[in-house]
Design a protein around this motif. Structure first.
Motif, short mmCIF file in Angstrom:
data_model
loop_
_atom_site.label_atom_id
_atom_site.label_comp_id
_atom_site.label_asym_id
_atom_site.label_seq_id
_atom_site.Cartn_x
_atom_site.Cartn_y
_atom_site.Cartn_z
N ALA A 56 59.19 167.92 -4.17
CA ALA A 56 57.80 168.24 -3.85
C ALA A 56 56.88 167.10 -4.28
O ALA A 56 55.94 166.75 -3.55
N HIS A 60 54.24 165.53 -1.81
CA HIS A 60 53.02 166.34 -1.94
C HIS A 60 51.76 165.74 -1.31
O HIS A 60 50.91 166.48 -0.84
N ASP A 61 51.62 164.43 -1.27
CA ASP A 61 50.45 163.79 -0.64
C ASP A 61 50.83 162.92 0.55
O ASP A 61 49.99 162.23 1.11
N LEU A 73 48.14 168.70 3.63
CA LEU A 73 49.12 169.65 3.09
C LEU A 73 50.12 170.13 4.14
O LEU A 73 51.34 170.05 3.91
N SER A 76 52.56 167.36 5.03
CA SER A 76 53.43 167.05 3.89
C SER A 76 54.52 168.10 3.75
O SER A 76 55.68 167.77 3.49
N LEU A 99 54.98 174.50 -3.87
CA LEU A 99 54.55 173.42 -4.76
C LEU A 99 53.56 172.49 -4.04
O LEU A 99 52.54 172.09 -4.61
N ILE A 100 53.86 172.17 -2.79
CA ILE A 100 53.00 171.26 -2.04
C ILE A 100 51.72 171.97 -1.59
O ILE A 100 50.61 171.48 -1.83
N HIS A 103 49.20 172.84 -4.61
CA HIS A 103 48.90 171.91 -5.71
C HIS A 103 47.42 171.55 -5.84
O HIS A 103 47.01 171.00 -6.85
N ARG A 121 50.50 172.18 -10.29
CA ARG A 121 49.08 172.15 -9.96
C ARG A 121 48.29 171.55 -11.12
O ARG A 121 47.44 170.67 -10.94
N ASP A 124 49.00 167.72 -11.53
CA ASP A 124 48.29 166.93 -10.53
C ASP A 124 46.80 166.85 -10.87
O ASP A 124 46.19 165.78 -10.75
#
Length: 179
Positions: A56, A60-61, A73, A76, A99-100, A103, A121, A124
């Motif tokens: 993740a 994630h980004d 999001l 991703s 998770l993605i 976050h 979360r 990040d």
């Protein structure tokens, strides 16, 4: 707490997207490494985080670059799901997706996989806030992580993307945030 200096799963993901990420690669990699180290500290993990968390983190980004958007999001998640399906790891799809997707949730996350999602979360947010939000982590630890994995323009890139997003869609300036 000691720092983890290598996350091989994440590096494999980043290597496969290096051309797309381009000159932002070092900044994004260091952002991920800071987040993963904050995640480890928040959870008092001595080794590496779970494979789901590392995967993740890598994705994630990523939609920022693959889809050239701050509404990154969904793209991703799609990239991560494709990665997991290709590697025949369908059992990780729900957790990695959560998770993605969550976050940037503004409020604490309390649903499936809450333990990992909420810690991710928070990790990040510690990095995005440049350590202003700490969730109990010592300021000295955050500074050590930041100096070990310097910014390399990551936060500047986020600011430029945010300004561009605002000019494109002033009524939706930060589409990645969730309530």
């Amino acid at each position: 707490m000691n720092l983890a200096l290598e996350f091989p799963v994440t590096d494999e993901i980043l290597t496969s997207f290096a051309l797309v990420i381009g000159t932002d690669l070092q900044g994004y990699r260091n952002h991920i490494y800071r987040v993963l180290n904050f995640y480890r500290a928040l959870n008092d993990i001595q080794g590496l985080p779970s494979e789901a968390v590392q995967i993740a983190a890598g994705f994630h980004d990523l939609g920022i670059w693959t889809d050239n958007t701050l509404d990154y999001l969904p793209p991703s998640v799609a990239l991560a799901v494709d990665y997991l399906e290709t590697r025949q790891r369908p059992e990780l799809i729900d957790e990695v997706s959560a998770l993605i997707l969550e976050h940037h949730k503004v409020r604490p996350y309390r649903f499936a996989n809450a333990t990992t999602v909420e810690a991710f979360r928070r990790a990040d947010l510690i990095d995005v806030s440049l350590g202003l939000v700490r969730f109990g982590l010592p300021r000295a630890y955050i500074k050590t992580v930041q100096s070990t994995f310097p910014d390399h323009g990551f936060h500047g890139m986020l600011m430029r993307q945010s300004v561009r997003q605002f000019l494109r869609s002033p009524l939706r300036p930060l589409p990645m945030f969730r309530w």
